[in-house]
Design a protein around this motif. Structure first.
Motif, PDB file in Angstrom:
ATOM      1  N   LEU A   1       0.839  -1.213   0.000  1.00 49.22           N
ATOM      2  CA  LEU A   1       0.000   0.000   0.000  1.00 49.22           C
ATOM      3  C   LEU A   1       0.869   1.257   0.000  1.00 49.22           C
ATOM      4  CD1 LEU A   1      -2.838  -0.981   2.557  1.00 49.22           C
ATOM      5  CD2 LEU A   1      -2.907  -1.114   0.062  1.00 49.22           C
ATOM      6  N   VAL A   2       1.964   1.184   0.745  1.00 47.17           N
ATOM      7  CA  VAL A   2       2.879   2.324   0.838  1.00 47.17           C
ATOM      8  C   VAL A   2       3.487   2.651  -0.535  1.00 47.17           C
ATOM      9  CG1 VAL A   2       5.221   2.843   1.644  1.00 47.17           C
ATOM     10  CG2 VAL A   2       3.458   2.181   3.286  1.00 47.17           C
ATOM     11  N   VAL A   3       3.967   1.627  -1.224  1.00 46.56           N
ATOM     12  CA  VAL A   3       4.559   1.851  -2.552  1.00 46.56           C
ATOM     13  C   VAL A   3       3.519   2.476  -3.479  1.00 46.56           C
ATOM     14  CG1 VAL A   3       5.501   0.720  -4.608  1.00 46.56           C
ATOM     15  CG2 VAL A   3       6.259   0.011  -2.335  1.00 46.56           C
ATOM     16  N   GLY A   4       2.312   1.912  -3.477  1.00 43.08           N
ATOM     17  CA  GLY A   4       1.273   2.387  -4.393  1.00 43.08           C
ATOM     18  C   GLY A   4       0.882   3.831  -4.129  1.00 43.08           C
ATOM     19  N   ARG A   5       0.605   4.156  -2.871  1.00 49.36           N
ATOM     20  CA  ARG A   5       0.130   5.512  -2.610  1.00 49.36           C
ATOM     21  C   ARG A   5       1.240   6.526  -2.803  1.00 49.36           C
ATOM     22  NH1 ARG A   5      -2.936   7.510   2.765  1.00 49.36           N
ATOM     23  NH2 ARG A   5      -0.846   7.365   3.652  1.00 49.36           N
ATOM     24  N   ARG A   6       2.458   6.149  -2.419  1.00 51.53           N
ATOM     25  CA  ARG A   6       3.573   7.075  -2.553  1.00 51.53           C
ATOM     26  C   ARG A   6       3.828   7.413  -4.022  1.00 51.53           C
ATOM     27  NH1 ARG A   6       5.680  10.117   1.444  1.00 51.53           N
ATOM     28  NH2 ARG A   6       7.811  10.768   1.014  1.00 51.53           N
ATOM     29  N   ALA A   7       3.808   6.368  -4.866  1.00 55.43           N
ATOM     30  CA  ALA A   7       4.178   6.575  -6.268  1.00 55.43           C
ATOM     31  C   ALA A   7       2.999   7.085  -7.085  1.00 55.43           C
ATOM     32  CB  ALA A   7       4.693   5.267  -6.859  1.00 55.43           C
ATOM     33  N   ASN A   8       1.800   6.702  -6.698  1.00 56.43           N
ATOM     34  CA  ASN A   8       0.626   7.233  -7.368  1.00 56.43           C
ATOM     35  C   ASN A   8       0.606   6.901  -8.864  1.00 56.43           C
ATOM     36  OD1 ASN A   8      -0.919  10.338  -8.001  1.00 56.43           O
ATOM     37  ND2 ASN A   8      -1.725   8.719  -6.740  1.00 56.43           N
ATOM     38  N   ILE A   9       1.122   5.738  -9.217  1.00 53.90           N
ATOM     39  CA  ILE A   9       1.156   5.339 -10.629  1.00 53.90           C
ATOM     40  C   ILE A   9       1.160   3.816 -10.702  1.00 53.90           C
ATOM     41  CG2 ILE A   9       3.682   5.252 -10.902  1.00 53.90           C
ATOM     42  CD1 ILE A   9       3.049   7.046 -13.514  1.00 53.90           C
TER      43      ILE A   9
ATOM     44  N   LYS B   1       9.437   5.656 -10.263  1.00 59.59           N
ATOM     45  CA  LYS B   1       9.056   6.954  -9.727  1.00 59.59           C
ATOM     46  C   LYS B   1       9.605   7.165  -8.316  1.00 59.59           C
ATOM     47  CE  LYS B   1       5.211  10.082  -9.615  1.00 59.59           C
ATOM     48  NZ  LYS B   1       3.772  10.137  -9.444  1.00 59.59           N
ATOM     49  N   LEU B   2       9.789   6.079  -7.587  1.00 60.78           N
ATOM     50  CA  LEU B   2      10.375   6.206  -6.253  1.00 60.78           C
ATOM     51  C   LEU B   2      11.899   6.269  -6.341  1.00 60.78           C
ATOM     52  CD1 LEU B   2       8.054   3.887  -4.128  1.00 60.78           C
ATOM     53  CD2 LEU B   2       7.949   6.351  -4.432  1.00 60.78           C
ATOM     54  N   GLY B   3      12.422   6.398  -7.550  1.00 61.01           N
ATOM     55  CA  GLY B   3      13.844   6.677  -7.717  1.00 61.01           C
ATOM     56  C   GLY B   3      14.724   5.481  -7.989  1.00 61.01           C
ATOM     57  N   ARG B   4      14.145   4.315  -8.203  1.00 64.72           N
ATOM     58  CA  ARG B   4      14.957   3.118  -8.419  1.00 64.72           C
ATOM     59  C   ARG B   4      14.475   2.351  -9.652  1.00 64.72           C
ATOM     60  NH1 ARG B   4      16.915   5.367  -4.732  1.00 64.72           N
ATOM     61  NH2 ARG B   4      18.210   4.548  -3.057  1.00 64.72           N
TER      62      ARG B   4
ATOM     63  N   VAL C   1       9.369  -6.237  -0.215  1.00 67.41           N
ATOM     64  CA  VAL C   1       9.644  -6.008   1.204  1.00 67.41           C
ATOM     65  C   VAL C   1      11.069  -5.468   1.396  1.00 67.41           C
ATOM     66  CG1 VAL C   1      10.112  -7.313   3.319  1.00 67.41           C
ATOM     67  CG2 VAL C   1       7.915  -7.548   2.175  1.00 67.41           C
ATOM     68  N   PHE C   2      12.013  -6.016   0.656  1.00 67.59           N
ATOM     69  CA  PHE C   2      13.380  -5.512   0.740  1.00 67.59           C
ATOM     70  C   PHE C   2      13.438  -4.055   0.269  1.00 67.59           C
ATOM     71  CE2 PHE C   2      17.678  -4.644  -0.562  1.00 67.59           C
ATOM     72  CZ  PHE C   2      18.443  -5.269   0.421  1.00 67.59           C
ATOM     73  N   PHE C   3      12.775  -3.793  -0.825  1.00 64.43           N
ATOM     74  CA  PHE C   3      12.731  -2.445  -1.388  1.00 64.43           C
ATOM     75  C   PHE C   3      12.173  -1.447  -0.378  1.00 64.43           C
ATOM     76  CE2 PHE C   3      10.344   0.841  -3.727  1.00 64.43           C
ATOM     77  CZ  PHE C   3      11.359   1.372  -4.512  1.00 64.43           C
ATOM     78  N   VAL C   4      11.061  -1.799   0.218  1.00 70.36           N
ATOM     79  CA  VAL C   4      10.416  -0.886   1.159  1.00 70.36           C
ATOM     80  C   VAL C   4      11.240  -0.743   2.434  1.00 70.36           C
ATOM     81  CG1 VAL C   4       8.385  -0.621   2.656  1.00 70.36           C
ATOM     82  CG2 VAL C   4       8.094  -1.205   0.248  1.00 70.36           C
ATOM     83  N   GLY C   5      11.732  -1.869   2.949  1.00 69.91           N
ATOM     84  CA  GLY C   5      12.414  -1.835   4.237  1.00 69.91           C
ATOM     85  C   GLY C   5      13.806  -1.234   4.177  1.00 69.91           C
ATOM     86  N   TRP C   6      14.517  -1.488   3.100  1.00 74.63           N
ATOM     87  CA  TRP C   6      15.922  -1.100   3.056  1.00 74.63           C
ATOM     88  C   TRP C   6      16.254  -0.028   2.033  1.00 74.63           C
ATOM     89  CZ3 TRP C   6      18.748  -2.253   7.116  1.00 74.63           C
ATOM     90  CH2 TRP C   6      18.418  -3.371   7.878  1.00 74.63           C
TER      91      TRP C   6
ATOM     92  N   ALA D   1      13.181   3.345   2.815  1.00 75.06           N
ATOM     93  CA  ALA D   1      12.633   3.255   4.166  1.00 75.06           C
ATOM     94  C   ALA D   1      12.077   4.580   4.690  1.00 75.06           C
ATOM     95  CB  ALA D   1      13.711   2.726   5.104  1.00 75.06           C
ATOM     96  N   GLY D   2      12.819   5.670   4.478  1.00 76.19           N
ATOM     97  CA  GLY D   2      12.379   6.961   5.024  1.00 76.19           C
ATOM     98  C   GLY D   2      11.041   7.387   4.437  1.00 76.19           C
ATOM     99  N   ASP D   3      10.948   7.308   3.108  1.00 79.12           N
ATOM    100  CA  ASP D   3       9.684   7.614   2.433  1.00 79.12           C
ATOM    101  C   ASP D   3       8.564   6.718   2.943  1.00 79.12           C
ATOM    102  OD1 ASP D   3      10.958   9.458   0.936  1.00 79.12           O
ATOM    103  OD2 ASP D   3      10.848   8.368  -0.978  1.00 79.12           O
ATOM    104  N   ALA D   4       8.906   5.437   3.120  1.00 72.83           N
ATOM    105  CA  ALA D   4       7.889   4.470   3.526  1.00 72.83           C
ATOM    106  C   ALA D   4       7.328   4.831   4.896  1.00 72.83           C
ATOM    107  CB  ALA D   4       8.486   3.064   3.534  1.00 72.83           C
TER     108      ALA D   4
END
Ligand code: PHE
Ligand code: NA
Length: 435
Positions: free
Chosen positions: A62-70, A78-81, A381-386, A389-392
């Motif tokens: 959910l965090v990835v989806g709402r943050r990136a909005n795409i 869009k999250l830079g990676r 999970v690795f992407f979000v956690g490591w 992380a700050g954005d998440a």
């Protein structure tokens, strides 16, 4: 540039997500996995997996989806990676893979609507299931279910399904409670409850290596995690929703429907003297018809029951197809009906082996659950956690003002327990495939 749509209401988002989550995974797959993995022991591990892995992981998507909005692939870019797009793509591919056999089971459901009306299965439900679950007619019904899914997605009329979901969730619950209560009154039902609800620590210890990955895999499958679906749906959420509450709500509903299915299936199987491990993938298709055969107006109840299961399956299958279609439509400017029908054709062919022989269905399912799902979820999970992380953490805190702040606890869970558990599941799953 057109402004990106958002869900009109928070309820709209929750309904669509619950519609995606609640499906054949709960009603067909959960009881059958429970039966194959030692009953109550599996249930306990499954519940722990939902709580410890499922809820944090759903929050990660959910965090990835709402943050990136795409869409779920471009999201990682869009999250830079940009390289991490592979995680989104793998999820989309997994959805495609699963839909190829999901629709075979959807075809069985269609068949059981008809068989309830004609009483086709009453003489011998187990023999009936054996006869209709594979072969030319199963192929034809796979095509019909897929056709329905493609039709809905091609026409872009998911609104209709969203509406149907609104009625489906309460009616499935009411009907299932009714069946469970009926089952509880039958002789030997108690053995079924014991089988499903009384765990045995020795069984757990002896089978840890197979029960744990099966339970984690089931939790991911059932919560629609690792399919890029929650990422996609969350990309339409308004800014002020609390994602923790949303994720927990989806998980709670989804778990409730699965447990309810178990409360129906096992007492009925024991009442009928059918051993859970012989029922296998037919668990729900053998147990419920057995009960219906003894109920007054059982045929009519059966039509209604399987029709509701059909709606639940369609709201899941359209979410599987929608993710692929919307990505292709966004990226390549091809008309939606063309994309949907083209994919439908490929899916039909891919699903023919599963419809022809249930061993193939088991193989497709095992590849998805033992390999693709844990792989995709590990990456996310690795992407979000490591990586982000700050954005998440910011994103988890958004819309959570005034509530206890769980974001740090969540982050560390995602970085450690969740990641390790999913990687462990992947390792054991691959080992299982290899043997
Ligand atoms: N979660 C759905 C179920 O339990 C299956 C599904 C998986 C649907 C992935 C969509 C995406 O039936
Ligand atoms: Na589910």
């Amino acid at each position: 540039m057109v402004e990106r749509e958002t869900w009109a209401t928070r309820i709209g988002f929750l309904l669509a997500s619950i519609g995606s989550a609640v499906g054949l995974g709960n009603i067909w797959r959960f009881p059958f996995q429970t039966a194959e993995n030692g009953g109550a022991t599996f249930l306990v591990v499954y519940l722990v997996a939902v709580l410890v892995i499922g809820i944090p992981a759903i929050l990660a998507e959910l965090v990835v989806g709402r943050r990136a909005n795409i869409n779920a692939i471009t999201a990682f870019e869009k999250l830079g990676r940009p390289n991490w797009k592979i995680a989104g793509a793998l999820g989309v591919f997994t959805g495609f893979w699963v839909l190829s056999y999901y629709s075979v089971i959807g075809g069985w459901v269609l068949r059981y609507i008809g068989a309830s009306a004609t009483g086709g299965y009453v003489d011998d439900p187990a023999a009936y299931f054996g006869a209709v679950s594979a072969g030319p007619e199963a192929v034809a019904l796979h095509a019909v279910f897929l056709g329905l899914t493609v039709g809905i997605v091609a026409l872009g009329v998911e609104d209709g399904i969203e509406l149907a979901t609104k009625f489906m969730v309460p009616s499935v619950v009411v009907l299932m409670i009714g069946l469970a209560v009926f089952g509880a009154t039958l002789p030997n039902a108690g053995e079924g409850f014991a089988y499903f609800l009384a765990p045995d620590v020795d069984v757990l210890v002896a089978n840890l290596g197979s029960v744990v990955p099966a339970a984690v895999g089931q939790a991911l499958f059932s919560l629609s995690l690792g399919f890029s679906i929650m990422i996609t749906y969350a990309s339409y959420i308004g800014e002020d929703d609390n994602l923790v509450v949303d994720g927990a709500t989806i998980a709670a509903f989804n778990t409730f429907v699965g447990v309810l299915a178990g409360l129906i299936v096992f007492p009925l199987l024991f009442a009928e003297g059918v051993s859970p491990d012989t029922a296998g993938p037919g668990a729900i298709f053998i147990s419920v018809p057995t009960a219906l055969g003894e109920l007054p107006f059982g045929g009519a109840v059966g039509v209604v029951f399987f029709f509701i299961v059909l709606i639940a399956s369609l709201s899941s299958s359209i979410s599987l197809l929608e993710v692929v279609v919307s990505y292709l439509v966004d990226s390549y400017d091809v008309p939606r009906p063309v994309v949907a029908s083209g994919l439908g054709l490929v899916l039909f062919v891919l699903g023919v082996p599963s419809a022809w022989d249930t061993d193939w269905l088991g193989w497709f399912d095992a590849i998805a659950v033992n390999l693709f799902l844990p792989l995709t979820v590990s990456l996310v999970v690795f992407f979000v956690g490591w990586i982000v992380a700050g954005d998440a953490v910011d994103e988890v805190r958004r819309g959570a003002e005034g509530l206890p702040d769980l974001s740090t606890l969540w982050l560390w869970a995602v970085r450690t327990v969740v990641l390790l558990a999913v990687l462990g599941t992947l390792a054991l799953g691959v080992l299982e495939l290899a043997t």
